[in-house]
Design an enzyme around this catalytic site. Structure first.
Site, PDB file in Angstrom:
ATOM      1  N   ARG A   1      73.973  -4.756  33.874  1.00 55.51           N
ATOM      2  CA  ARG A   1      73.060  -5.907  33.723  1.00 55.51           C
ATOM      3  C   ARG A   1      73.059  -6.587  32.359  1.00 55.51           C
ATOM      4  O   ARG A   1      72.382  -7.586  32.187  1.00 55.51           O
ATOM      5  CB  ARG A   1      71.613  -5.517  34.070  1.00 55.51           C
ATOM      6  CG  ARG A   1      71.417  -4.957  35.455  1.00 55.51           C
ATOM      7  CD  ARG A   1      71.799  -5.959  36.529  1.00 55.51           C
ATOM      8  NE  ARG A   1      71.403  -5.502  37.864  1.00 55.51           N
ATOM      9  CZ  ARG A   1      72.042  -5.864  38.972  1.00 55.51           C
ATOM     10  NH1 ARG A   1      73.098  -6.657  38.908  1.00 55.51           N
ATOM     11  NH2 ARG A   1      71.628  -5.432  40.145  1.00 55.51           N
TER      12      ARG A   1
ATOM     13  N   HIS B   1      81.905   1.707  40.031  1.00 54.61           N
ATOM     14  CA  HIS B   1      81.163   0.517  40.476  1.00 54.61           C
ATOM     15  C   HIS B   1      79.686   0.620  40.083  1.00 54.61           C
ATOM     16  O   HIS B   1      78.873   1.159  40.834  1.00 54.61           O
ATOM     17  CB  HIS B   1      81.289   0.366  42.001  1.00 54.61           C
ATOM     18  CG  HIS B   1      80.767  -0.932  42.520  1.00 54.61           C
ATOM     19  ND1 HIS B   1      81.199  -1.495  43.698  1.00 54.61           N
ATOM     20  CD2 HIS B   1      79.847  -1.803  42.025  1.00 54.61           C
ATOM     21  CE1 HIS B   1      80.560  -2.642  43.902  1.00 54.61           C
ATOM     22  NE2 HIS B   1      79.718  -2.842  42.903  1.00 54.61           N
TER      23      HIS B   1
ATOM     24  N   ASP C   1      77.607   1.777  43.372  1.00 51.84           N
ATOM     25  CA  ASP C   1      77.096   0.398  43.355  1.00 51.84           C
ATOM     26  C   ASP C   1      75.673   0.382  42.773  1.00 51.84           C
ATOM     27  O   ASP C   1      74.793  -0.307  43.281  1.00 51.84           O
ATOM     28  CB  ASP C   1      77.143  -0.233  44.751  1.00 51.84           C
ATOM     29  CG  ASP C   1      76.919  -1.743  44.708  1.00 51.84           C
ATOM     30  OD1 ASP C   1      76.816  -2.312  43.598  1.00 51.84           O
ATOM     31  OD2 ASP C   1      76.816  -2.350  45.799  1.00 51.84           O
TER      32      ASP C   1
HETATM   33 ZN   LIG Z   1      79.398  -6.053  45.654  1.00 53.93          ZN
END
Ligand SMILES: [Zn+2]
Length: 452
Positions: free
Chosen positions: A79, A75, A320
């Site tokens: 960009r 994860h 993340d």
């Molecule tokens: Zn998310």
């Protein structure tokens, strides 16, 4: 920081790599022994308890270190396309190597969203051009991530998408969600949900509670996550798609996950370093670096998440990694974007949260950073997340006891929004081997394998 370009040298010409004298660990088969690992091209040739000859080899010294399957972060946000001021596929995969990862899976909330096979190709080609960490694509489930019409999921799977997600948003419509789950099931890909019931998070920017009230900020209740997770588990009961709940933040979500797994559903869950180590107190003083989605919650939530990682309810650790520019994070709290970076501090922060705390041993942490992500993304069968003779030459080397200071200013990522800047980490990645190249992070790693 811009680095000199890496030499583009065919893998076949690079010398074989010897990772010497480390504690070799393969969590899946319970292998754990001191020895040498010889890598030739893209394969593990030998794992030997007795020292191997070093002549003609590129030697990576692993004395006192753990030698494990290449770490996988399932994860990250790279960009590109559209957000190149924050990160690019190249800088993001450099950050991955610097963080000890041999592979990452990138999310589709770019501009445009990764909702076409040509965009899956674009990411794969850019990643191949960089030649650093392996990059796998998680493609959008719906067109433009708008949650309305299904994207061409089958064609994107054929183009190489390993999973689907509208990450950044949950899929609001139960009808659309049901069709996405059924499609994922039929094309044998997992669905990764960003659980957020948007009607409960209007103008919400941090955890709902006394601190949000004190700061005058919109509160985000845990139930906004839980209600979508619960809905999906029920929708999926009759479908049986591999379903994964991303970045869990609340004790309630842990309970939903535990129940679904006990009922035999093919469900998994994921934790991020910031949700294990921080609480909403980090937002005090309108600290935008601690503004993340889902928000940091209470100490009891963080404890429930840590417990779930320890007992295996949560099998996947991810970062993340969400880069943002300093000027974006410099806006006031309500206007600043959500997210923090994590690739380059992840090993040390998981070491701090789970190993230094006495909750787990490194082998189990590594299992959740290798086997868990590889199984989630359907890559275990191809040998990723494992370390064995004949398998892919993806190896991470970790100094398990290194205490070191996180300095975001030295990161390879293009962004600096780390909530752990200045923290003392526990455990440090020291080398990564992937795609036939060795990166020794202690020395001249940017030159890559084959450098004289
Ligand atoms: Zn998310």
């Amino acid at each position: 920081m811009f680095l000199p370009p890496l030499p583009s040298r065919p893998v076949s010409e690079a010398p074989p790599i010897l990772v010497r004298g480390g504690r070799v660990i393969d969590p899946l088969r319970g292998f754990d022994a001191v020895g040498d690992v010889l890598l030739r091209g893209e394969r593990v040739e030998r794992i030997s308890a007795t020292p191997l000859p070093t002549t003609g080899l590129r030697v990576i010294d692993a004395d006192g270190c753990l030698v494990c399957p290449g770490l996988i972060d399932p994860h990250v946000h790279l960009r590109e396309p559209g957000g190149e001021r924050k990160e690019t596929i190249r800088t993001g995969s450099e950050a991955a190597i610097a963080g000890g990862f041999s592979m990452v899976a990138c999310m589709p909330n770019t501009q445009p969203a990764l909702d076409l096979p040509s965009l899956v190709d674009f990411v794969r080609l850019k990643a191949a051009e960089a030649g650093l960490a392996r990059v796998r694509v998680v493609a959008a489930a719906t067109v433009g991530r708008e949650g309305e019409r299904l994207a061409p999921m089958g064609a994107m799977a054929r183009a190489g998408a390993v999973a689907f997600s509208d990450d950044g948003d949950g899929i609001a419509s139960a009808m659309v969600m049901r069709r996405v789950l059924a499609t994922c099931r039929s094309i044998d890909r997992p669905f990764l949900q960003h659980c957020q019931e948007a009607t409960l998070t209007h103008e919400a920017v941090m955890n709902e509670g006394p601190l949000a009230a004190k700061l005058g900020l919109g509160g985000w209740p845990a139930v906004a996550e839980e209600i979508m997770f619960e809905r999906d588990v029920r929708l999926n009961a009759s479908i049986g798609c591999r379903y994964h709940a991303q970045h869990l933040s609340s004790a309630g979500s842990v309970e939903i996950l535990r129940r679904a797994k006990a009922a035999g559903q093919p469900v998994s869950g994921e934790a991020s370093p910031h949700h294990l180590l921080l609480t909403d107190a980090a937002c005090d003083g309108w600290n935008t670096i601690a503004k993340v989605n889902p928000p940091l919650r209470t100490g009891a939530d963080a404890e429930a998440l840590r417990k779930a990682v320890v007992d295996g309810t949560i099998e996947v650790l991810a970062t993340d990694h969400a880069p943002h520019t300093a000027s974006e994070k410099g806006r006031d709290f309500s206007a600043a974007p959500f997210g923090c970076i994590g690739l380059e501090s992840a090993v040390g922060m998981y070491g701090l949260a789970l190993v230094k705390s006495g909750l787990m041993d490194w082998t189990s942490v590594i299992e959740r950073m290798t086997v868990g992500p590889a199984r989630l993304l359907g890559l275990l069968e191809a040998g990723f997340g494992r370390l064995f003779e004949g398998g892919p030459a993806d190896v991470s080397v970790i100094d398990p006891d290194a205490a070191w200071k996180v300095e975001a200013s030295n990161f390879r990522s293009r962004s600096r929004n780390s909530p752990f800047d200045g923290w003392t980490a526990h455990g440090r990645p020291v080398a990564v081997i992937t795609q036939g190249r060795a990166f020794d992070l202690r020395t001249e790693w940017w030159r890559g394998a084959g450098a004289p």
